[in-house]
Design an enzyme around this catalytic site. Structure first.
Site, PDB file in Angstrom:
ATOM      1  N   GLY A   9       0.786  -1.236   0.000  1.00 12.91           N
ATOM      2  CA  GLY A   9       0.000   0.000   0.000  1.00 12.91           C
ATOM      3  C   GLY A   9       0.817   1.284   0.000  1.00 12.91           C
ATOM      4  O   GLY A   9       0.270   2.369  -0.191  1.00 12.91           O
ATOM      5  N   VAL A  10       2.140   1.173   0.193  1.00 10.82           N
ATOM      6  CA  VAL A  10       2.988   2.380   0.211  1.00 10.82           C
ATOM      7  C   VAL A  10       3.108   2.947  -1.208  1.00 10.82           C
ATOM      8  O   VAL A  10       3.227   2.196  -2.176  1.00 10.82           O
ATOM      9  CB  VAL A  10       4.384   2.034   0.809  1.00 10.82           C
ATOM     10  CG1 VAL A  10       5.401   3.121   0.526  1.00 10.82           C
ATOM     11  CG2 VAL A  10       4.266   1.780   2.308  1.00 10.82           C
ATOM     12  N   MET A  12       5.134   4.885  -4.034  1.00  9.94           N
ATOM     13  CA  MET A  12       6.537   5.149  -4.388  1.00  9.94           C
ATOM     14  C   MET A  12       6.598   5.998  -5.659  1.00  9.94           C
ATOM     15  O   MET A  12       5.951   5.638  -6.655  1.00  9.94           O
ATOM     16  CB  MET A  12       7.248   3.811  -4.624  1.00  9.94           C
ATOM     17  CG  MET A  12       8.701   3.971  -4.992  1.00  9.94           C
ATOM     18  SD  MET A  12       9.527   2.368  -5.184  1.00  9.94           S
ATOM     19  CE  MET A  12       9.048   1.962  -6.866  1.00  9.94           C
ATOM     20  N   PRO A  13       7.363   7.114  -5.636  1.00 13.29           N
ATOM     21  CA  PRO A  13       7.455   7.926  -6.861  1.00 13.29           C
ATOM     22  C   PRO A  13       8.010   7.105  -8.025  1.00 13.29           C
ATOM     23  O   PRO A  13       8.833   6.209  -7.820  1.00 13.29           O
ATOM     24  CB  PRO A  13       8.441   9.034  -6.480  1.00 13.29           C
ATOM     25  CG  PRO A  13       8.462   9.071  -4.990  1.00 13.29           C
ATOM     26  CD  PRO A  13       8.156   7.668  -4.539  1.00 13.29           C
ATOM     27  N   GLY A  16      13.148   8.748  -9.532  1.00  8.43           N
ATOM     28  CA  GLY A  16      14.020   9.096  -8.414  1.00  8.43           C
ATOM     29  C   GLY A  16      15.402   9.448  -8.919  1.00  8.43           C
ATOM     30  O   GLY A  16      15.654   9.439 -10.132  1.00  8.43           O
ATOM     31  N   GLY A  18      19.523   8.641  -8.814  1.00  6.00           N
ATOM     32  CA  GLY A  18      20.534   7.626  -8.504  1.00  6.00           C
ATOM     33  C   GLY A  18      21.837   8.272  -8.065  1.00  6.00           C
ATOM     34  O   GLY A  18      22.192   9.363  -8.528  1.00  6.00           O
ATOM     35  N   TYR A  48      27.856   1.994  -1.778  1.00  9.26           N
ATOM     36  CA  TYR A  48      28.329   3.179  -2.515  1.00  9.26           C
ATOM     37  C   TYR A  48      29.235   4.048  -1.625  1.00  9.26           C
ATOM     38  O   TYR A  48      29.910   4.945  -2.118  1.00  9.26           O
ATOM     39  CB  TYR A  48      27.168   4.055  -3.028  1.00  9.26           C
ATOM     40  CG  TYR A  48      26.193   3.358  -3.960  1.00  9.26           C
ATOM     41  CD1 TYR A  48      26.472   2.122  -4.522  1.00  9.26           C
ATOM     42  CD2 TYR A  48      24.981   3.955  -4.285  1.00  9.26           C
ATOM     43  CE1 TYR A  48      25.563   1.483  -5.360  1.00  9.26           C
ATOM     44  CE2 TYR A  48      24.071   3.333  -5.129  1.00  9.26           C
ATOM     45  CZ  TYR A  48      24.367   2.091  -5.652  1.00  9.26           C
ATOM     46  OH  TYR A  48      23.456   1.475  -6.482  1.00  9.26           O
ATOM     47  N   HIS A 104      21.020  -5.917  -1.605  1.00  8.74           N
ATOM     48  CA  HIS A 104      21.672  -5.426  -2.823  1.00  8.74           C
ATOM     49  C   HIS A 104      21.899  -6.521  -3.878  1.00  8.74           C
ATOM     50  O   HIS A 104      21.734  -6.292  -5.066  1.00  8.74           O
ATOM     51  CB  HIS A 104      22.997  -4.755  -2.458  1.00  8.74           C
ATOM     52  CG  HIS A 104      23.440  -3.718  -3.421  1.00  8.74           C
ATOM     53  ND1 HIS A 104      24.128  -2.591  -3.049  1.00  8.74           N
ATOM     54  CD2 HIS A 104      23.297  -3.625  -4.771  1.00  8.74           C
ATOM     55  CE1 HIS A 104      24.390  -1.870  -4.123  1.00  8.74           C
ATOM     56  NE2 HIS A 104      23.900  -2.474  -5.186  1.00  8.74           N
TER      57      HIS A 104
HETATM   58  P1  NAD Z   1      22.375   5.724 -15.532  1.00  8.03           P
HETATM   59  O1  NAD Z   1      21.730   4.846 -16.531  1.00  8.03           O
HETATM   60  O2  NAD Z   1      21.525   6.556 -14.640  1.00  8.03           O
HETATM   61  O3  NAD Z   1      23.376   6.633 -16.349  1.00  8.03           O
HETATM   62  C1  NAD Z   1      24.148   7.620 -15.719  1.00  8.03           C
HETATM   63  C2  NAD Z   1      25.017   8.265 -16.804  1.00  8.03           C
HETATM   64  O4  NAD Z   1      24.173   8.922 -17.760  1.00  8.03           O
HETATM   65  C3  NAD Z   1      25.946   9.323 -16.249  1.00  8.03           C
HETATM   66  O5  NAD Z   1      27.206   9.182 -16.906  1.00  8.03           O
HETATM   67  C4  NAD Z   1      25.298  10.630 -16.648  1.00  8.03           C
HETATM   68  O6  NAD Z   1      26.237  11.641 -16.847  1.00  8.03           O
HETATM   69  C5  NAD Z   1      24.568  10.263 -17.923  1.00  8.03           C
HETATM   70  N1  NAD Z   1      23.336  11.082 -18.068  1.00  8.03           N
HETATM   71  C6  NAD Z   1      22.390  11.272 -17.108  1.00  8.03           C
HETATM   72  N2  NAD Z   1      21.398  12.045 -17.584  1.00  8.03           N
HETATM   73  C7  NAD Z   1      21.716  12.348 -18.864  1.00  8.03           C
HETATM   74  C8  NAD Z   1      21.068  13.112 -19.863  1.00  8.03           C
HETATM   75  N3  NAD Z   1      19.900  13.704 -19.634  1.00  8.03           N
HETATM   76  N4  NAD Z   1      21.674  13.223 -21.079  1.00  8.03           N
HETATM   77  C9  NAD Z   1      22.875  12.624 -21.311  1.00  8.03           C
HETATM   78  N5  NAD Z   1      23.534  11.877 -20.395  1.00  8.03           N
HETATM   79  C10 NAD Z   1      22.961  11.734 -19.182  1.00  8.03           C
HETATM   80  O7  NAD Z   1      23.401   4.786 -14.687  1.00  8.03           O
HETATM   81  P2  NAD Z   1      23.590   4.388 -13.168  1.00  8.03           P
HETATM   82  O8  NAD Z   1      23.987   5.538 -12.337  1.00  8.03           O
HETATM   83  O9  NAD Z   1      24.480   3.206 -13.162  1.00  8.03           O
HETATM   84  O10 NAD Z   1      22.129   3.894 -12.710  1.00  8.03           O
HETATM   85  C11 NAD Z   1      21.212   4.738 -12.035  1.00  8.03           C
HETATM   86  C12 NAD Z   1      21.180   4.451 -10.555  1.00  8.03           C
HETATM   87  O11 NAD Z   1      20.775   3.098 -10.318  1.00  8.03           O
HETATM   88  C13 NAD Z   1      22.537   4.519  -9.858  1.00  8.03           C
HETATM   89  O12 NAD Z   1      23.022   5.829  -9.719  1.00  8.03           O
HETATM   90  C14 NAD Z   1      22.251   3.772  -8.589  1.00  8.03           C
HETATM   91  O13 NAD Z   1      21.546   4.595  -7.675  1.00  8.03           O
HETATM   92  C15 NAD Z   1      21.375   2.635  -9.113  1.00  8.03           C
HETATM   93  N6  NAD Z   1      22.158   1.397  -9.423  1.00  8.03           N
HETATM   94  C16 NAD Z   1      21.849   0.260  -8.732  1.00  8.03           C
HETATM   95  C17 NAD Z   1      22.548  -0.917  -8.972  1.00  8.03           C
HETATM   96  C18 NAD Z   1      22.206  -2.151  -8.185  1.00  8.03           C
HETATM   97  O14 NAD Z   1      22.976  -3.120  -8.211  1.00  8.03           O
HETATM   98  N7  NAD Z   1      21.082  -2.172  -7.509  1.00  8.03           N
HETATM   99  C19 NAD Z   1      23.565  -0.962  -9.935  1.00  8.03           C
HETATM  100  C20 NAD Z   1      23.838   0.205 -10.664  1.00  8.03           C
HETATM  101  C21 NAD Z   1      23.117   1.364 -10.408  1.00  8.03           C
END
Ligand code: NAD
Length: 277
Positions: A9-10, A12-13, A16, A18, A48, A104
């Protein structure tokens, strides 16, 4: 902003911010800038090493904590001490509750860690619990032998890795889909130059990034793009004043290569990658 209603029921946007690979002042400033641009969901992780800076960015923004949806993750190396680790995340983030806490990776003793999260949830310290990087078999097994069904599975999802098989299992069990690397980690492949994406960007007066993110959110997938550039931070949040039609959605769906950038957990490259965090 649009929202997904989780299986408990929460709300979530759907979009978000990253924070993977962001640290120090860069991280603090990017988080504050994202909140100023309207983001209310922030994604971080114990692994991180930037929860303190994320907490600092929230403080700098001056936002009321209750307006935010904070997501963090316990690293697999902490699964035997998950409760203690989560309480440390609270301190790092300067908060007394977390909105969404994820395991994770499905490495090590994730059953034990999941039961710690179930306890923290029952104690009212976490509003929702979920997982990340779980393959369908791992997800189904966790669901079958525990009390709480994960609310979310955060997995790599983008134009070239759309996860339709994983999604069908998640839908069956009411596990919401959150995309990481929704922009394919920026320049790591040719997604931004894909002709169909460029044509749609031209048609709607949007950027390729906005088309890529709109495509996912329109499929009901939450996205958490990362950027340090104020202009990109703003545009990645500005997704709801246009929509793709059925034919356009179908065309983009047809570009799936089922190709993750970050390999499956059991590959040595991935283990090495995760250990270097
Ligand atoms: P992403 O797909 O968000 O890409 C980030 C890259 O895209 C950066 O180099 C940025 O400069 C570029 N970018 C962002 N907006 C842009 C735009 N409008 N135009 C052009 N380039 C643009 O990659 P990410 O950071 O790996 O993934 C997003 C988030 O997901 C992470 O920051 C993290 O919070 C999460 N994540 C989780 C896991 C996991 O194992 N659960 C793994 C990787 C990432």
């Amino acid at each position: 902003m649009e929202y997904l209603t989780l299986n408990n029921g929460v709300q979530m946007p759907l979009v978000g911010f990253g924070t993977f690979m962001l640290g120090g002042e860069t991280c603090t400033n990017a988080v504050a800038s994202a909140i100023e641009s309207g983001y209310r969901m922030i994604d971080t992780a114990e692994a991180y090493g930037n929860e303190k800076e994320v907490g600092e960015g929230i403080k700098v923004s001056g936002i009321d904590r209750k307006e935010l949806f904070l997501v963090t993750k316990v690293n697999f190396k902490s699964y035997e001490n998950a409760e203690r680790t989560v309480l440390q995340s609270f301190k790092n983030l300067k908060t007394d509750y977390i909105d969404l806490l994820l395991l994770h990776w499905p490495f090590a003793n994730y059953y034990s860690a999941w039961r710690s999260l179930e306890k923290l949830y029952a104690d009212g310290k976490i509003r929702a619990i979920g997982v990340s990087n779980f393959e369908p078999d791992q997800l189904l097994d966790l669901i079958a032998y525990n009390k709480i069904v994960p609310t979310v599975n955060q997995i790599e999802t983008n134009l070239y890795c759309q996860r339709s098989i994983e999604r069908s299992w998640m839908d069956k069990k009411q596990v919401a889909h959150m995309a990481y690397a929704p922009l394919g980690q920026g320049n790591r492949n040719e997604m931004f130059g894909e002709p169909a994406v460029l044509a749609l960007a031209k048609k709607y007066g949007k950027t390729p990034a906005q088309i890529l993110l709109r495509f996912l959110t329109q499929k009901g997938i939450a996205v958490i793009p990362r950027s340090t550039q104020p202009q990109h931070i703003k545009e990645n949040f500005d997704l709801f004043d246009f929509s793709l039609n059925d034919e356009e959605m179908e065309k983009l769906s047809g570009l799936d290569r089922r190709e993750p950038l970050i390999g499956k957990p059991e590959t040595p490259e991935l283990v090495e990658f995760s250990l270097t965090w």
